[in-house]
Design a protein around this motif. Structure first.
Motif, PDB file in Angstrom:
ATOM      1  N   PRO A  36      41.519  46.173  48.359  1.00  0.00           N
ATOM      2  CA  PRO A  36      40.810  45.891  47.118  1.00  0.00           C
ATOM      3  C   PRO A  36      41.587  44.968  46.164  1.00  0.00           C
ATOM      4  O   PRO A  36      40.996  44.104  45.529  1.00  0.00           O
ATOM      5  N   PHE A  37      42.914  45.121  46.089  1.00  0.00           N
ATOM      6  CA  PHE A  37      43.704  44.219  45.246  1.00  0.00           C
ATOM      7  C   PHE A  37      43.664  42.795  45.796  1.00  0.00           C
ATOM      8  O   PHE A  37      43.554  41.835  45.042  1.00  0.00           O
ATOM      9  N   ALA A  38      43.768  42.657  47.114  1.00  0.00           N
ATOM     10  CA  ALA A  38      43.798  41.332  47.736  1.00  0.00           C
ATOM     11  C   ALA A  38      42.483  40.578  47.540  1.00  0.00           C
ATOM     12  O   ALA A  38      42.481  39.351  47.461  1.00  0.00           O
TER      13      ALA A  38
ATOM     14  N   SER B 249      40.690  40.036  39.442  1.00  0.00           N
ATOM     15  CA  SER B 249      41.327  40.520  38.220  1.00  0.00           C
ATOM     16  C   SER B 249      41.893  41.912  38.475  1.00  0.00           C
ATOM     17  O   SER B 249      41.502  42.595  39.426  1.00  0.00           O
ATOM     18  N   PHE B 250      42.827  42.306  37.624  1.00  0.00           N
ATOM     19  CA  PHE B 250      43.386  43.655  37.691  1.00  0.00           C
ATOM     20  C   PHE B 250      43.844  44.076  36.315  1.00  0.00           C
ATOM     21  O   PHE B 250      43.979  43.252  35.412  1.00  0.00           O
ATOM     22  N   VAL B 251      44.056  45.382  36.159  1.00  0.00           N
ATOM     23  CA  VAL B 251      44.528  45.947  34.898  1.00  0.00           C
ATOM     24  C   VAL B 251      45.785  46.761  35.163  1.00  0.00           C
ATOM     25  O   VAL B 251      45.867  47.493  36.151  1.00  0.00           O
ATOM     26  N   ILE B 252      46.753  46.620  34.274  1.00  0.00           N
ATOM     27  CA  ILE B 252      47.949  47.446  34.281  1.00  0.00           C
ATOM     28  C   ILE B 252      47.796  48.451  33.145  1.00  0.00           C
ATOM     29  O   ILE B 252      47.723  48.061  31.977  1.00  0.00           O
ATOM     30  N   ASN B 253      47.699  49.732  33.495  1.00  0.00           N
ATOM     31  CA  ASN B 253      47.611  50.818  32.522  1.00  0.00           C
ATOM     32  C   ASN B 253      49.002  51.441  32.423  1.00  0.00           C
ATOM     33  O   ASN B 253      49.448  52.097  33.374  1.00  0.00           O
TER      34      ASN B 253
ATOM     35  N   THR C 106      44.890  48.933  38.437  1.00  0.00           N
ATOM     36  CA  THR C 106      43.512  49.182  38.840  1.00  0.00           C
ATOM     37  C   THR C 106      42.758  47.885  39.102  1.00  0.00           C
ATOM     38  O   THR C 106      43.055  46.844  38.512  1.00  0.00           O
ATOM     39  N   VAL C 107      41.775  47.980  40.006  1.00  0.00           N
ATOM     40  CA  VAL C 107      40.863  46.867  40.317  1.00  0.00           C
ATOM     41  C   VAL C 107      39.479  47.457  40.577  1.00  0.00           C
ATOM     42  O   VAL C 107      39.344  48.640  40.846  1.00  0.00           O
ATOM     43  N   LEU C 108      38.483  46.585  40.518  1.00  0.00           N
ATOM     44  CA  LEU C 108      37.147  46.952  40.948  1.00  0.00           C
ATOM     45  C   LEU C 108      36.947  46.304  42.306  1.00  0.00           C
ATOM     46  O   LEU C 108      37.077  45.085  42.449  1.00  0.00           O
ATOM     47  N   GLY C 109      36.685  47.122  43.325  1.00  0.00           N
ATOM     48  CA  GLY C 109      36.548  46.609  44.685  1.00  0.00           C
ATOM     49  C   GLY C 109      35.236  45.879  44.899  1.00  0.00           C
ATOM     50  O   GLY C 109      34.307  45.972  44.090  1.00  0.00           O
ATOM     51  N   ARG C 110      35.169  45.176  46.015  1.00  0.00           N
ATOM     52  CA  ARG C 110      33.923  44.493  46.398  1.00  0.00           C
ATOM     53  C   ARG C 110      32.770  45.480  46.540  1.00  0.00           C
ATOM     54  O   ARG C 110      31.610  45.114  46.405  1.00  0.00           O
ATOM     55  N   ASP C 111      33.131  46.742  46.815  1.00  0.00           N
ATOM     56  CA  ASP C 111      32.125  47.786  46.966  1.00  0.00           C
ATOM     57  C   ASP C 111      31.618  48.296  45.618  1.00  0.00           C
ATOM     58  O   ASP C 111      30.789  49.193  45.553  1.00  0.00           O
TER      59      ASP C 111
END
Length: 160
Positions: free
Chosen positions: A65-67, A71-75, A26-31
């Motif tokens: 969004p990943f690019a 930061s990112f999370v691995i669940n 998961t990531v939080l996008g620029r949006d």
């Protein structure tokens, strides 16, 4: 050296013979919206420093969004979370709708009740064929008791 042409279906079957755990990255996008995808192309890389990687297909809706995320999370999913795996592998327009999640310490979504959560700052992005490898430096991790959701030869194993 002769150029060998590998049958893509044979390659897929050969890779499918390797049992893997299932994650939702998961990531939080620029949006400002959460984005995520089901992935079994996850691996630990190093203990010192703590590094992991996730591979995302260029054609995946979540690649952008990943690019652009820092930061990112691995669940890592437990055996009772097959529904999450299926949901995040689909083209569901809002995969987070109705789900219980929070914003983690690195600013990316954490899915509630995951077997384990690994929160990362993106260290490097490496183009590799039709995927990008996202190398993450682990900033926070947590683990719960339980059994993993597994995938082997195109089927889920260990579900309850």
């Amino acid at each position: 050296m002769e150029d060998l042409k590998l049958d893509p279906n044979l390659f897929r079957r050969a890779c499918g013979a390797f049992a893997t755990g299932i994650t939702v990255a998961t990531v939080l996008g620029r949006d400002g919206k959460p984005h995520g995808l089901t992935a079994n192309s996850f691996s630990s890389v190093s203990l010192d420093p703590p590094l992991v990687l996730i591979c995302v297909a260029h054609k995946a809706a979540t690649h952008g969004p990943f690019a652009s995320a820092h930061s990112f999370v691995i669940n890592i999913l437990g055996s009772n979370q097959k529904d999450l795996s299926v949901r995040f592998a689909s083209s569901h327009p809002n995969r987070f709708e109705g789900l219980d999640w929070t914003l983690g310490e690195v600013g990316a979504p954490v899915l509630s009740n995951s077997l384990a959560v690994i929160q990362c700052h993106t260290k490097r992005k490496i183009a590799a064929g039709d995927h990008t490898i996202f190398l993450g430096e682990v900033r926070h991790a947590e683990v719960r008791e339980g059994k993993p959701l597994l995938y082997f030869a195109g089927n889920y194993l260990g579900t309850r």
